[in-house]
Design a protein around this motif. Structure first.
Motif, PDB file in Angstrom:
ATOM      1  N   ALA A 275       0.833  -1.202   0.000  1.00 21.29           N
ATOM      2  CA  ALA A 275       0.000   0.000   0.000  1.00 21.29           C
ATOM      3  C   ALA A 275       0.867   1.252   0.000  1.00 21.29           C
ATOM      4  CB  ALA A 275      -0.907  -0.005   1.231  1.00 21.29           C
ATOM      5  N   ARG A 276       0.449   2.252  -0.723  1.00 25.09           N
ATOM      6  CA  ARG A 276       1.204   3.505  -0.761  1.00 25.09           C
ATOM      7  C   ARG A 276       0.863   4.375   0.441  1.00 25.09           C
ATOM      8  NH1 ARG A 276       4.027   4.715  -5.190  1.00 25.09           N
ATOM      9  NH2 ARG A 276       3.676   3.494  -7.096  1.00 25.09           N
ATOM     10  N   TYR A 277       1.816   5.198   0.848  1.00 22.54           N
ATOM     11  CA  TYR A 277       1.576   6.174   1.901  1.00 22.54           C
ATOM     12  C   TYR A 277       0.823   7.365   1.308  1.00 22.54           C
ATOM     13  CZ  TYR A 277       4.982   3.678   4.775  1.00 22.54           C
ATOM     14  OH  TYR A 277       5.648   2.734   5.501  1.00 22.54           O
ATOM     15  N   GLU A 282       4.977   9.251   0.869  1.00 27.03           N
ATOM     16  CA  GLU A 282       5.515   8.238  -0.053  1.00 27.03           C
ATOM     17  C   GLU A 282       6.960   8.552  -0.437  1.00 27.03           C
ATOM     18  OE1 GLU A 282       5.525   4.775  -2.279  1.00 27.03           O
ATOM     19  OE2 GLU A 282       4.019   5.496  -0.850  1.00 27.03           O
ATOM     20  N   GLN A 283       7.344   9.822  -0.358  1.00 34.58           N
ATOM     21  CA  GLN A 283       8.718  10.197  -0.696  1.00 34.58           C
ATOM     22  C   GLN A 283       9.670  10.121   0.494  1.00 34.58           C
ATOM     23  OE1 GLN A 283       6.073  12.200  -2.343  1.00 34.58           O
ATOM     24  NE2 GLN A 283       6.545  10.570  -3.816  1.00 34.58           N
ATOM     25  N   PHE A 284       9.147   9.828   1.702  1.00 34.34           N
ATOM     26  CA  PHE A 284      10.004   9.820   2.896  1.00 34.34           C
ATOM     27  C   PHE A 284       9.914   8.513   3.692  1.00 34.34           C
ATOM     28  CE2 PHE A 284       8.417  14.247   2.319  1.00 34.34           C
ATOM     29  CZ  PHE A 284       9.609  14.809   1.881  1.00 34.34           C
ATOM     30  N   ALA A 285       8.707   8.030   3.927  1.00 33.58           N
ATOM     31  CA  ALA A 285       8.521   6.878   4.819  1.00 33.58           C
ATOM     32  C   ALA A 285       9.175   5.590   4.305  1.00 33.58           C
ATOM     33  CB  ALA A 285       7.026   6.660   5.074  1.00 33.58           C
ATOM     34  N   GLN A 287      11.799   5.109   2.549  1.00 38.42           N
ATOM     35  CA  GLN A 287      13.256   5.144   2.690  1.00 38.42           C
ATOM     36  C   GLN A 287      13.680   4.835   4.121  1.00 38.42           C
ATOM     37  OE1 GLN A 287      11.328   7.136   1.049  1.00 38.42           O
ATOM     38  NE2 GLN A 287      12.280   8.077  -0.742  1.00 38.42           N
ATOM     39  N   TRP A 288      12.930   5.390   5.094  1.00 40.36           N
ATOM     40  CA  TRP A 288      13.227   5.105   6.498  1.00 40.36           C
ATOM     41  C   TRP A 288      12.983   3.634   6.806  1.00 40.36           C
ATOM     42  CZ3 TRP A 288      16.178   7.932   9.341  1.00 40.36           C
ATOM     43  CH2 TRP A 288      16.222   9.319   9.152  1.00 40.36           C
ATOM     44  N   SER A 289      11.928   3.078   6.243  1.00 37.39           N
ATOM     45  CA  SER A 289      11.623   1.668   6.461  1.00 37.39           C
ATOM     46  C   SER A 289      12.737   0.781   5.908  1.00 37.39           C
ATOM     47  CB  SER A 289      10.292   1.303   5.787  1.00 37.39           C
ATOM     48  OG  SER A 289      10.064  -0.085   5.837  1.00 37.39           O
ATOM     49  N   TYR A 290      13.200   1.082   4.681  1.00 45.20           N
ATOM     50  CA  TYR A 290      14.264   0.275   4.086  1.00 45.20           C
ATOM     51  C   TYR A 290      15.554   0.420   4.885  1.00 45.20           C
ATOM     52  CZ  TYR A 290      11.075   0.141   0.087  1.00 45.20           C
ATOM     53  OH  TYR A 290       9.978  -0.033  -0.718  1.00 45.20           O
ATOM     54  N   ALA A 291      15.844   1.656   5.330  1.00 40.08           N
ATOM     55  CA  ALA A 291      17.076   1.886   6.102  1.00 40.08           C
ATOM     56  C   ALA A 291      17.069   1.061   7.390  1.00 40.08           C
ATOM     57  CB  ALA A 291      17.227   3.372   6.417  1.00 40.08           C
ATOM     58  N   ARG A 292      15.926   1.075   8.100  1.00 44.56           N
ATOM     59  CA  ARG A 292      15.830   0.293   9.334  1.00 44.56           C
ATOM     60  C   ARG A 292      16.000  -1.198   9.059  1.00 44.56           C
ATOM     61  NH1 ARG A 292      11.431   3.728  10.294  1.00 44.56           N
ATOM     62  NH2 ARG A 292       9.976   2.031   9.793  1.00 44.56           N
ATOM     63  N   GLN A 293      15.404  -1.651   7.958  1.00 43.73           N
ATOM     64  CA  GLN A 293      15.509  -3.079   7.635  1.00 43.73           C
ATOM     65  C   GLN A 293      16.934  -3.473   7.288  1.00 43.73           C
ATOM     66  OE1 GLN A 293      12.251  -5.044   5.349  1.00 43.73           O
ATOM     67  NE2 GLN A 293      11.469  -2.955   5.075  1.00 43.73           N
ATOM     68  N   TYR A 294      17.640  -2.636   6.520  1.00 46.71           N
ATOM     69  CA  TYR A 294      19.018  -2.965   6.170  1.00 46.71           C
ATOM     70  C   TYR A 294      19.912  -2.977   7.403  1.00 46.71           C
ATOM     71  CZ  TYR A 294      18.505  -3.053   1.103  1.00 46.71           C
ATOM     72  OH  TYR A 294      18.172  -3.401  -0.188  1.00 46.71           O
TER      73      TYR A 294
END
Length: 375
Positions: A275-277, A282-285, A287-294
């Motif tokens: 689902a999109r934010y 959509e332009q910020f969230a 990236q933070w999610s991927y960063a935390r996962q990595y």
């Protein structure tokens, strides 16, 4: 104690011996190679009781419960049948057999004798692959995969067998029906086959020799392959390349609700939110999610490394351990037979199409690439 033997004492046999040695309740009782020196050397390196140059003698004297077949692929079916007839379970290195007919014959023989078989698709059992499988089983995708993308690359500049193969016109890899591809792509194809539901999916294959090979005067080997696979409502892309950079070993799964990316080399699994934010989130969230996962993946890998559970070829050790457990406890084999056969059927169709296209190109010399389709 599970008595284990290895037939074929080349480079890959040492990896098998190392991982067998780390499986509790197992012991290598014999090794075998037609080149007696190769068998003797492996015997000495791993302190094995006996070495043989003939499979029949190994089976008669060492009496193994399980045989690991690490010979060239052309011999997998014949050696496998001999071992099954002697009452041994078999672990066969990839590719499983030359054709799906040989695969069906080998699996059928095992089932008739109540014996078990597996194939060395160890890339399906790395830490990251096991985590992805669990997420799929837990329903993260929201249903079966709708689309998959599998990448499996190989660097022909590698100092290993690739240079030997390119310099030797009689190398055994060149004698395979599918050439270089047949000895490498089953790792990537098997990941697709695991999540397909149809036994004989549609295949469209496109292959060619890279500019790198052509500049070396090599036009026989296909080292660039693009494949589309469709089974029911599920589609997949498979990419093999010796030239694309970075060279990927990756699987992407897209379901009705969410997606997953598994990177074999980095040992990461990334969840993709379907689902999109709203609005500019959509332009910020994401990236933070991927960063935390990595970061989480990196910390998890560090912990595994500190515990000594991050060795090379972990997937092979896991697969061997689970295969032995299935034998001891009467559990299902780690790779279902229908997946092995599905992988073989897809590969057979790829090689059939490439062979037909090569013959067409011989009639029409101006064709430098080829494409074929089956439905």
């Amino acid at each position: 104690m599970l008595k284990v033997a290895i037939v074929g004492c080349g480079k890959i046999a040492d990896q098998h011996a190392e991982h067998i040695a780390h499986v509790p309740g197992s012991q290598i009782v014999g090794v075998c190679d037609r080149e007696e020196l190769m068998a003797r050397q492996l015997q000495e390196r791993w302190k094995v009781a006996a070495a043989f140059s003939e499979v029949e003698e190994l089976l008669e004297k060492a009496k193994p419960d399980v045989v690991h077949i690490t010979t060239p692929p052309q011999t997998h079916a014949s050696v496998g049948r001999v071992c099954l007839e002697a009452g041994c379970h078999i672990y066969v290195e990839k590719p499983f057999t030359m054709t799906v007919e040989e695969a069906e014959d080998l699996i059928g023989a095992a089932e008739r004798k109540n014996l078990k078989v597996t194939v060395g698709h160890n890339a399906q059992f790395s830490h990251a692959a096991n985590e992805m499988r669990k997420l799929v089983a837990d329903g993260y995708l929201g249903g079966p995969p709708i689309h998959m993308e599998s990448y499996y690359c190989y660097d022909l500049g590698d100092t290993g067998y690739a240079k030997t193969m390119l310099g030797d016109r009689s190398h055994w890899v060149r004698r395979l029906p599918g050439g270089l591809l047949q000895n490498t792509i089953s790792h990537g194809i098997s990941k697709i086959a695991e999540f397909m539901t149809e036994d004989a999916p549609e295949v469209m294959a496109h292959g060619f020799s890279s500019a790198f090979l052509r500049n070396l005067g090599e036009t026989e080997l296909v080292d660039e392959l693009r494949v589309i696979v469709r089974g029911g409502m599920t589609t997949a892309y498979f990419t093999f390349s010796s030239q694309m950079r970075p060279g990927l070993h990756m699987l992407r799964l897209y379901g009705p609700q969410n997606g997953l990316i598994m990177d074999e080399q980095q040992q990461t699994v990334i969840k993709l939110r379907g689902a999109r934010y709203k609005s500019y989130l959509e332009q910020f969230a994401p990236q933070w999610s991927y960063a935390r996962q990595y970061v989480g993946n990196a910390l998890g890998n560090i912990k595994k490394f500190a515990k000594g559970d991050f060795q090379a070829e972990y997937g092979m050790r896991f697969l061997i351990r689970e295969f032995y457990r299935s034998i001891r406890e009467g559990e299902p084999v780690p790779i279902p037979y229908h997946e092995i056969l599905r992988t073989s059927r897809i590969m057979d169709e790829i090689f059939s199409q490439l062979s037909a296209a090569r013959k067409a190109a011989a009639v029409e010399p101006s064709r430098q690439v080829f494409v074929a389709q089956h439905s």
